[in-house]
Design an enzyme around this catalytic site. Sequence first.
Site, PDB file in Angstrom:
ATOM      1  N   ASP A  91      14.568 -13.709 -30.320  1.00  0.00           N
ATOM      2  CA  ASP A  91      15.463 -14.251 -29.313  1.00  0.00           C
ATOM      3  C   ASP A  91      14.741 -14.044 -27.982  1.00  0.00           C
ATOM      4  OD1 ASP A  91      17.486 -15.346 -27.881  1.00  0.00           O
ATOM      5  OD2 ASP A  91      19.067 -14.052 -28.662  1.00  0.00           O
TER       6      ASP A  91
HETATM    7  C1  BGC Z   1      20.285 -16.592 -26.656  1.00  0.00           C
HETATM    8  C2  BGC Z   1      19.843 -17.515 -27.776  1.00  0.00           C
HETATM    9  C3  BGC Z   1      19.208 -18.748 -27.187  1.00  0.00           C
HETATM   10  C4  BGC Z   1      18.065 -18.339 -26.289  1.00  0.00           C
HETATM   11  C5  BGC Z   1      17.343 -19.508 -25.663  1.00  0.00           C
HETATM   12  C6  BGC Z   1      19.188 -16.331 -25.662  1.00  0.00           C
HETATM   13  O1  BGC Z   1      19.670 -15.695 -24.532  1.00  0.00           O
HETATM   14  O2  BGC Z   1      20.749 -15.381 -27.181  1.00  0.00           O
HETATM   15  O3  BGC Z   1      20.933 -17.838 -28.588  1.00  0.00           O
HETATM   16  O4  BGC Z   1      18.802 -19.609 -28.194  1.00  0.00           O
HETATM   17  O5  BGC Z   1      18.559 -17.519 -25.253  1.00  0.00           O
HETATM   18  O6  BGC Z   1      18.116 -20.117 -24.711  1.00  0.00           O
END
Ligand code: BGC
Length: 813
Positions: free
Chosen positions: A309
Amino acid sequence: MKKHIKKTAAVLLSGAMVLSLSSWKSAVKATGQNLVVDGLQFIDLNGNGKLDKYEDTRLPLADRIVDLISKMTDEEKASMLMGTGMPGFDGLTPVVGAVEGRVPGAAGITYQVDRLGIPGIILADGPAGLRIKPIRDNDKRTYYCTAFPVGTALASSWNTELIESVGKAMGNEVKEYGVDVLLAPALNIQRNPLCGRNFEYYSEDPLIAGKIAAAMVNGIQSNGVGTSIKHFAANNQETNRLSINEHITERTMRELYLKGFEIAVKESQPWTVMSSYNLINGTYTSARKDLLTDILRDEWGFKGIVMTDWFGGYAGFNSLANGTSNVVEQLDAGNDLLMPGLPAQKKAILESMKSGKLSKAVVDRNLTRILELVFKSPLALKYKYTDQPDLKRNAAVTRAAAAEGMVLLKNSNNLLPYTVKGKDIAAFGVTSYDFIAGGTGSGDVNEAYTVSLIDGLTNAGYTVDQELKTMYTPFVAKEKAAELESRKKRGILALPERLPELELSKELIDQKAASSALAILTVGRNSGEGGDRNVANDFNLAADEVSLIDKVSAAFHAKGKKVVVILNIGGVIETASWKDKVDAILLSWQPGQEGGNSVADIFSGKVNPSGKLTMTFPVKYEDTPSAKNWLGTPAANPENVTYAEGVYVGYRYFNTFKVKPSYEFGFGGSYTSFAYSDLKLSSTVFNGKLSATVTIKNTGKVAGKEVVGLYLSAPHEKLDKPASELKAFAKTKLLKPGESETINLTLSPKDLASFMESRSAWVAEAGSYTVAIGASSLDIKKTAVFSLAKETEVEKVHKSFALTSPVNELKAK
Ligand code: BGC
């Protein structure tokens, strides 16, 4: 043409590789990506006009990738193990080469190596639809995407075919806007109603979460674009999400928090998996080899890449720039790609490669997986996207999907469908005028419009009270602008705040009760990434909402008129204290951009509601099994959280411990009724497989669909087990009045088994099993019994998730 092929083949045959003409022809046909350069058919990735081995599309991809990696410098390799993108974050943290890229608003890009012609593929959120910037600098065109219903709303349909069609539509927008991988679906377990991202997730139950996710992945990927199932695993709270250390037993991990991912991987092979932010038993998930390699790849057969993530694996945003300590562990563990990369990470990778701390084998393994992903992307296959997906067609898809996910919680005296037209409906509640399509954060979509409740009703031919509309409209506009302004000031992950209710005098409400035929009152909730919800004024209704319900129901009932409540919410709220005061409750969820039209379809009876709850609505928050340890300790700034409720999450707890919910898991009403008959098991002795058939008949007056659940009670001599667990489900087709359908639900050996830590195995105990066929988890219609003669070890697995501090799990006996 034939002549040309022959000539080209002859040239190739004279080269190092010998291939038959027919296999060459089929390779060309299969890839469709060949270029003709100097009479040779290949992809001239590096533009040098010569055929390098890795450009030869007739060769197996694996061979091409080996050649490509052999040509990469250490610097290029280190860069490629990280992504880039996410401009806007570069001020906060120096992301490597943060660029806006081809698709503004996308979340990230893989590293591009121009020298070798490796393109950077685009990754963009999210679960309710593609999230990109709708407006671009110096560009008159718009790039809006469809806001589909949020995950919870979709799952409430229990209709995997429908979800697959939503996935198809969503994936088509991904492809036509030039994106390669959609960072979705999200399928974490809704462990507690207060998790701020529950709206993105599907259920408190892993079977429904996994089946819905698999259908979604299959739909999206049918377009030739990728998905990223997330967040792997146990990403169940937003508070301190980057650093929270969760203490969970292996059994609970496997039976609850991993099961949905297991189903999704096995039934849909997502191109990528996103590891989560949190730690499990002292180690970041992105650095856990047991999770990312032993379980995900060796046990489940996952073939794609794992990415972190965004900035995952660090103790907090403040330490991002310096945080390098985990890099080797992450790459070793099988977390192939670090998104989006930081200079400090790159330095650490290069140093570790030099010192040998990071082995060449690991680097090449991870790069191989990343390159396999890159090469199957629409970008590498030179797909000519249009930037013009069929938004009109997809609006129809979301409208229908939203209606099918709505749950009829109450309908006294068949108040709904409401067919009286030409008489005013009085619409109360700010959310009636400002309908919420979906939550905030990366799960938000930039849609062109949202149909409000009153617009939906008006479109369907109802008349709404104009005086109320005139009062509410400017009030809502002002409050909304103030809320947005305050959110902007609070930063990128600021949480949405509830708009206050417009205060209406008793006289005015009495007057409306006299002049209109019906009251509709909408209760709205919004939440999002980066924070969890509160009990006060969020799970529980706020005082202004309680007062509005009280005043409106008293006034309308005094005049013999009815009140319908619409719940435009993304997660569970308290319903027990006020549900008796109103006549009908429709849970519309956050239904996407066509929300008002979808509600009107149910309200008018054009669509018969068939959604059912995929989670429990407790009487009070404190009844939630995880309420006691929610968010962890120390309370002021949680570092550790112990999942002491074990597998007793949601209905597994409520039904086993006989705690009465306000609405149970699986609950949902219809405008018609169904009779269940003829439950038959294929055998009364389990022998490798067993199927249960049951006939569902529509016994009412209108056509409808019924969701049928198979709940299994297993013998529990050796292991403590929930009273029953959902093991299969199905939804009937649209049954006409009087029409029947026989549903077939099957059980595999693993469905009988629970995870026995002492033996590192899934074990089915010998004895008697009860199959309960239910309209909900408490509304059991038919039961039957079968037996398993001998205890069976169904699957032996790697020992995983060693505890770092004791977890005393709740037991039923
Ligand atoms: C989130 C993810 C997301 C990623 C990219 C993160 O903060 O937890 O779910 O896909 O950002 O935007």
